[in-house]
Design a protein around this motif. Structure first.
Motif, mmCIF file in Angstrom:
data_model
loop_
_atom_site.group_PDB
_atom_site.id
_atom_site.type_symbol
_atom_site.label_atom_id
_atom_site.label_comp_id
_atom_site.label_asym_id
_atom_site.label_seq_id
_atom_site.Cartn_x
_atom_site.Cartn_y
_atom_site.Cartn_z
ATOM 1 N N GLY A 43 3.580 -5.456 -9.195
ATOM 2 C CA GLY A 43 3.932 -4.040 -9.269
ATOM 3 C C GLY A 43 3.263 -3.251 -8.168
ATOM 4 N N SER A 44 2.067 -3.677 -7.770
ATOM 5 C CA SER A 44 1.395 -3.084 -6.614
ATOM 6 C C SER A 44 1.647 -3.977 -5.409
ATOM 7 N N ARG A 45 1.552 -3.406 -4.204
ATOM 8 C CA ARG A 45 1.895 -4.143 -2.998
ATOM 9 C C ARG A 45 0.860 -5.215 -2.686
ATOM 10 N N TYR A 102 -7.881 3.299 -12.325
ATOM 11 C CA TYR A 102 -7.453 4.267 -11.312
ATOM 12 C C TYR A 102 -6.827 3.557 -10.117
ATOM 13 N N LYS A 103 -7.476 2.471 -9.663
ATOM 14 C CA LYS A 103 -6.947 1.706 -8.530
ATOM 15 C C LYS A 103 -5.568 1.150 -8.853
ATOM 16 N N LEU A 104 -5.397 0.652 -10.067
ATOM 17 C CA LEU A 104 -4.100 0.085 -10.461
ATOM 18 C C LEU A 104 -3.016 1.149 -10.421
ATOM 19 N N PHE A 105 -3.286 2.330 -10.980
ATOM 20 C CA PHE A 105 -2.270 3.387 -11.003
ATOM 21 C C PHE A 105 -1.906 3.823 -9.587
ATOM 22 N N ASN A 162 1.650 3.981 -4.876
ATOM 23 C CA ASN A 162 1.785 3.821 -3.429
ATOM 24 C C ASN A 162 2.889 2.827 -3.088
ATOM 25 N N ASN A 163 2.971 1.749 -3.859
ATOM 26 C CA ASN A 163 4.027 0.765 -3.632
ATOM 27 C C ASN A 163 5.403 1.405 -3.798
ATOM 28 N N LYS A 164 5.545 2.237 -4.812
ATOM 29 C CA LYS A 164 6.813 2.927 -5.052
ATOM 30 C C LYS A 164 7.128 3.899 -3.915
ATOM 31 N N TYR A 200 -11.745 2.141 -2.335
ATOM 32 C CA TYR A 200 -10.886 1.878 -3.483
ATOM 33 C C TYR A 200 -9.408 1.814 -3.110
ATOM 34 N N GLU A 201 -9.140 1.830 -1.803
ATOM 35 C CA GLU A 201 -7.784 1.659 -1.270
ATOM 36 C C GLU A 201 -6.810 2.732 -1.766
ATOM 37 N N PHE A 202 -7.339 3.941 -2.000
ATOM 38 C CA PHE A 202 -6.460 5.070 -2.293
ATOM 39 C C PHE A 202 -5.754 5.521 -1.018
ATOM 40 N N TYR A 203 -6.418 5.296 0.103
ATOM 41 C CA TYR A 203 -5.869 5.726 1.382
ATOM 42 C C TYR A 203 -5.859 4.551 2.338
#
Length: 380
Positions: free
Chosen positions: A67-69, A316-319, A324-326, A358-361
């Motif tokens: 679901g995530s990239r 948080y990272k999962l969400f 981001n993948n979407k 945390y790879e938010f950005y």
């Protein structure tokens, strides 16, 4: 062509050929059963909003998606410092697909085969080995239906994957009292003791700010290798675990989701912004979070949520990863990258470091679209 699906003959409304919940069956049981019976199809694993699909061809695992990239080999090479983002942009026009680019880099001596093998191991860790730690997970298997989209190909023997995954679970159980999550931060202790040479690379990265996952990215190791080294350093009394700053984590997530909502509205995507808000509230409710959002503002946070700081980070990272993948599928790179650009540029250095950690950005931006595996469709 963004992907391909081989569908089994018959009625698409047919249910799965096998379904259940991990517990009575372990992941090792499932993978071995499908392998020994030489089945072709797709196994879907669902743990909350975390999903993974594993495609089999005659019992061999050939493709994994999430679901995530999932990171590409090229992305991992950039993260490891073997290739710069600017250099990648220059090479993309001449080598648009990953295989061609890797061949070019090898021929020019920019990378060596060991670099690729190291990145493949990191891919397998993210895509497959972490699955052996999933609990309370639902699964379905659809025979004859193979998915090849938004994932990575797998060439390692399935039995080898099962044996390695099982071995890692046994070691993670040993680490878990000290390292319950790869979001745990370590700092050095003030002791005078020689550092074992094989642990020095990791020890030099310990600074009281970077977590296990970040240190692994910095040195190009897998998270498992990094956690094992940190655990040994801990046992030697050279490092100690530091609980992440809960207040800062909540502040970071609040700023991130509000920034995404605002930018979606400014880019003239109000419906997507509303959907984002609704998905956040639904995700929070389903995962035991108290954070809630209304009209683009966070109106309730997780300050009183009975979850540890590392559990909050992981959720948080999962969400953010799923969203981001979407967004990368919905929008062109200017929009997808711009959703967090303003927040990152104007944040203080500590928050910038957390956004990257945390790879938010994604500081490097989008990477080349991964090649997909062609397949044929059959009908009954």
């Amino acid at each position: 062509m963004s992907g391909a699906t081989t569908k089994r003959p018959g009625n698409d409304s047919l249910g799965p050929d096998l379904e259940g919940r991990l517990g009575a069956f372990t992941l090792s049981d499932l993978l071995q059963m499908i392998g020994y019976t030489h089945k072709t199809g797709t196994l879907t694993l669902i743990q909350g909003w975390n999903t993974r699909t594993i495609t089999f061809e005659r019992g061999r695992i050939t493709y994994v998606a999430a679901g995530s990239r999932l990171p590409t080999l090229i992305e991992l090479l950039v993260r490891a410092g073997r290739l710069s983002g600017r250099e990648l942009e220059q090479l993309q026009a001449e080598h648009p697909d990953e295989e061609s680019l890797l061949t070019h880099l090898l021929e020019r001596g920019r990378i060596v085969p060991e670099d690729i093998e190291r990145c493949r191991e990191q891919q397998l860790e993210v895509a497959i080995y972490t699955l052996f730690l999933w609990r309370n997970c639902r699964f379905t298997f659809r025979a004859g239906e193979c998915l090849y989209e938004d994932g990575i190909p797998v060439s390692v023997d399935s039995l080898q994957l099962v044996l390695e995954g099982t071995r890692r679970v046994d070691e993670w159980i040993q680490f878990s009292p000290v390292i319950p999550s790869v979001s745990v931060i370590f700092r050095r202790r003030k002791v005078e003791r020689p550092i074992p040479p094989e642990l020095d690379t990791i020890y030099q990265q310990v600074d009281g700010q970077r977590d296990v996952a970040t240190i692994a990215r910095e040195v190009g190791w897998t998270q498992f290798e990094t956690a094992r080294a940190l655990y040994r350093l801990y046992r030697l009394g050279l490092v100690e675990a530091v609980p992440p700053n809960r207040v800062k984590i909540i502040e970071l997530f609040t700023l991130a989701v509000e920034s995404i909502y605002l930018k979606l509205v400014l880019f003239d995507y109000p419906r997507v912004a509303l959907e984002f808000e609704q998905q956040l509230n639904r995700f929070a409710q389903q995962h035991g979070l108290r954070v809630r959002m209304a009209s683009g503002r966070v109106i309730k946070t997780d300050r009183e949520t009975p979850l540890s700081s590392t559990e909050l980070i992981d959720l948080y990272k999962l969400f953010i990863a799923i969203q981001n993948n979407k967004f990368h599928k919905l929008f062109d790179p200017v929009v997808a990258n711009g959703l967090m650009e303003g927040l990152y540029r104007h944040a203080d250095p500590e928050l910038q470091q957390m956004l990257r950690m945390y790879e938010f950005y994604e500081i490097e931006g989008l990477f080349p679209r991964r090649p997909t595996k062609a397949s044929t469709s059959s009908s009954g």
